[in-house]
Scaffold this active site. Structure first.
Site, PDB file in Angstrom:
ATOM      1  N   ARG A   1       0.804  -1.118  -0.401  1.00 15.25           N
ATOM      2  CA  ARG A   1      -0.066  -0.098  -0.083  1.00 15.25           C
ATOM      3  C   ARG A   1       1.122   1.371  -0.259  1.00 15.25           C
ATOM      4  O   ARG A   1       1.593   1.144   1.544  1.00 15.25           O
ATOM      5  CB  ARG A   1      -1.003   0.109   1.364  1.00 15.25           C
ATOM      6  CG  ARG A   1      -1.714  -1.011   0.906  1.00 15.25           C
ATOM      7  CD  ARG A   1      -2.907  -0.630   2.667  1.00 15.25           C
ATOM      8  NE  ARG A   1      -3.233   0.224   2.529  1.00 15.25           N
ATOM      9  CZ  ARG A   1      -4.539   0.412   3.475  1.00 15.25           C
ATOM     10  NH1 ARG A   1      -5.056  -0.759   3.997  1.00 15.25           N
ATOM     11  NH2 ARG A   1      -5.155   1.787   3.870  1.00 15.25           N
TER      12      ARG A   1
ATOM     13  N   ASP B   1       2.204   5.136   0.214  1.00 14.48           N
ATOM     14  CA  ASP B   1       1.936   6.675  -0.015  1.00 14.48           C
ATOM     15  C   ASP B   1       1.350   7.127  -0.838  1.00 14.48           C
ATOM     16  O   ASP B   1       1.952   7.034  -2.533  1.00 14.48           O
ATOM     17  CB  ASP B   1       2.989   6.195   0.997  1.00 14.48           C
ATOM     18  CG  ASP B   1       2.564   6.283   2.849  1.00 14.48           C
ATOM     19  OD1 ASP B   1       1.438   5.709   3.029  1.00 14.48           O
ATOM     20  OD2 ASP B   1       4.157   6.169   3.127  1.00 14.48           O
TER      21      ASP B   1
ATOM     22  N   ARG C   1      11.446   4.996   3.493  1.00 12.82           N
ATOM     23  CA  ARG C   1      11.973   7.031   3.574  1.00 12.82           C
ATOM     24  C   ARG C   1      13.021   7.479   4.883  1.00 12.82           C
ATOM     25  O   ARG C   1      13.739   8.320   4.258  1.00 12.82           O
ATOM     26  CB  ARG C   1      10.640   7.684   3.246  1.00 12.82           C
ATOM     27  CG  ARG C   1       9.847   7.792   1.688  1.00 12.82           C
ATOM     28  CD  ARG C   1       8.455   7.972   2.107  1.00 12.82           C
ATOM     29  NE  ARG C   1       7.862   9.705   1.673  1.00 12.82           N
ATOM     30  CZ  ARG C   1       6.830   9.780   2.908  1.00 12.82           C
ATOM     31  NH1 ARG C   1       6.396   8.319   2.601  1.00 12.82           N
ATOM     32  NH2 ARG C   1       7.263  10.693   2.456  1.00 12.82           N
TER      33      ARG C   1
END
Length: 281
Positions: free
Chosen positions: A62, A64, A213
């Protein structure tokens, strides 16, 4: 654990890619925000002339808002009659209906035990960074982050290697209630392409929210000399969020590939993936 396909339905695997620039992530959201899942499910209902059907996609990763995918995988359970009618023309009909920033490349019956999320062995992401003084090639601006300090790729690669293995990544993850932050990184490396773009590639069985990230943010601090090569591992071992670790912008990140085991190992892989991870030391 039960993931049985309902009687009268067929599980279909979809391989797809998308430019995440103008999506609010993969998952459907309240308020009419544009999402990848929403676009594909709407297109499925239209092209199969099943506007009232509650088709729901399950996805491998999933992503972002702003994150891209080249090798995303999803599945959907379709009524057997709909699949039989549409199987030869579904791919082309989806191509005609979907917006140009999302493409489905293949559709086909999934083997027994297939689940796009829980049967996956690993996901491979690449984060791309440009460190040229003049900035990023305008044609790559939506897929490459500009870092205005020169990066030492060898030092970054050494720091990345220190995070390989199964660890509690609480220091690099956005904590979610009831969810574990223990993950296993299978490969982590940094290299520079011929055109100068730095590629940070990480492969793991699964990732926590914002984990990739955040780790990239730590590696950038190492690469530009603000922190030593040992710092990312020290942050990991501390087990708490470090204010110096920045979550880099999403547009440099792409889900490149998802791998699955052989058909006869799919159910066992699901069982392993659904287990609750705990620290052993």
């Amino acid at each position: 654990m039960s993931d049985d396909v309902q009687p009268g339905h067929v599980r279909i695997r979809l391989d797809l890619s998308y430019d995440g620039s103008h999506f609010h992530g993969w998952a459907k959201q309240a308020g009419g925000k544009r999402t990848v899942q929403g676009e594909i499910e709407d297109a499925l209902r239209v092209v199969t002339r099943s506007r009232d059907a509650g088709y729901e996609l399950t996805v491998a990763g999933r992503t972002d808002a702003g994150v891209h995918a080249r090798g995303q995988v999803a599945h959907v359970d379709l009524p057997a009659g709909v699949w039989e009618e549409q199987r030869e023309k579904l791919l082309k009909r989806l191509a005609g209906r979907l917006p140009k920033d999302v493409r489905v490349w293949s559709v086909g019956e999934a083997p027994a035990g297939f689940n796009a999320r829980f049967a996956a062995l690993w996901r491979r992401y690449v984060y791309r960074v440009g460190d040229r003084p003049g900035g990023v090639d305008p044609l790559l601006r939506n897929h490459v982050l500009w870092h205005d300090w020169e990066l030492d790729v060898e030092v970054m690669d050494a720091a990345a290697k220190s995070l390989v293995g199964e660890h509690d990544f609480a220091a690099y993850a956005k904590k979610r209630e009831g969810a574990t932050t223990i993950r296993e990184i299978l490969g982590f490396g940094v290299s520079r392409r011929g055109d100068g773009v730095v590629e940070i590639e990480v492969r793991a069985d699964a990732f926590c929210h914002n984990q990739v990230r955040s780790m990239v943010g730590a590696l950038l601090f190492v690469g530009d000399g603000h922190r030593g090569v040992e710092w990312p591992r020290k942050v990991l071992d501390a087990g708490v969020r470090d204010s110096a670790v920045h979550v880099v912008r999403p547009h440099g990140l792409t889900l490149e590939e998802v791998a699955y085991p052989a058909a006869d190992q799919l159910l066992e892989r699901q069982r392993q993936a659904r287990r609750v991870r705990v620290r052993t030391v």
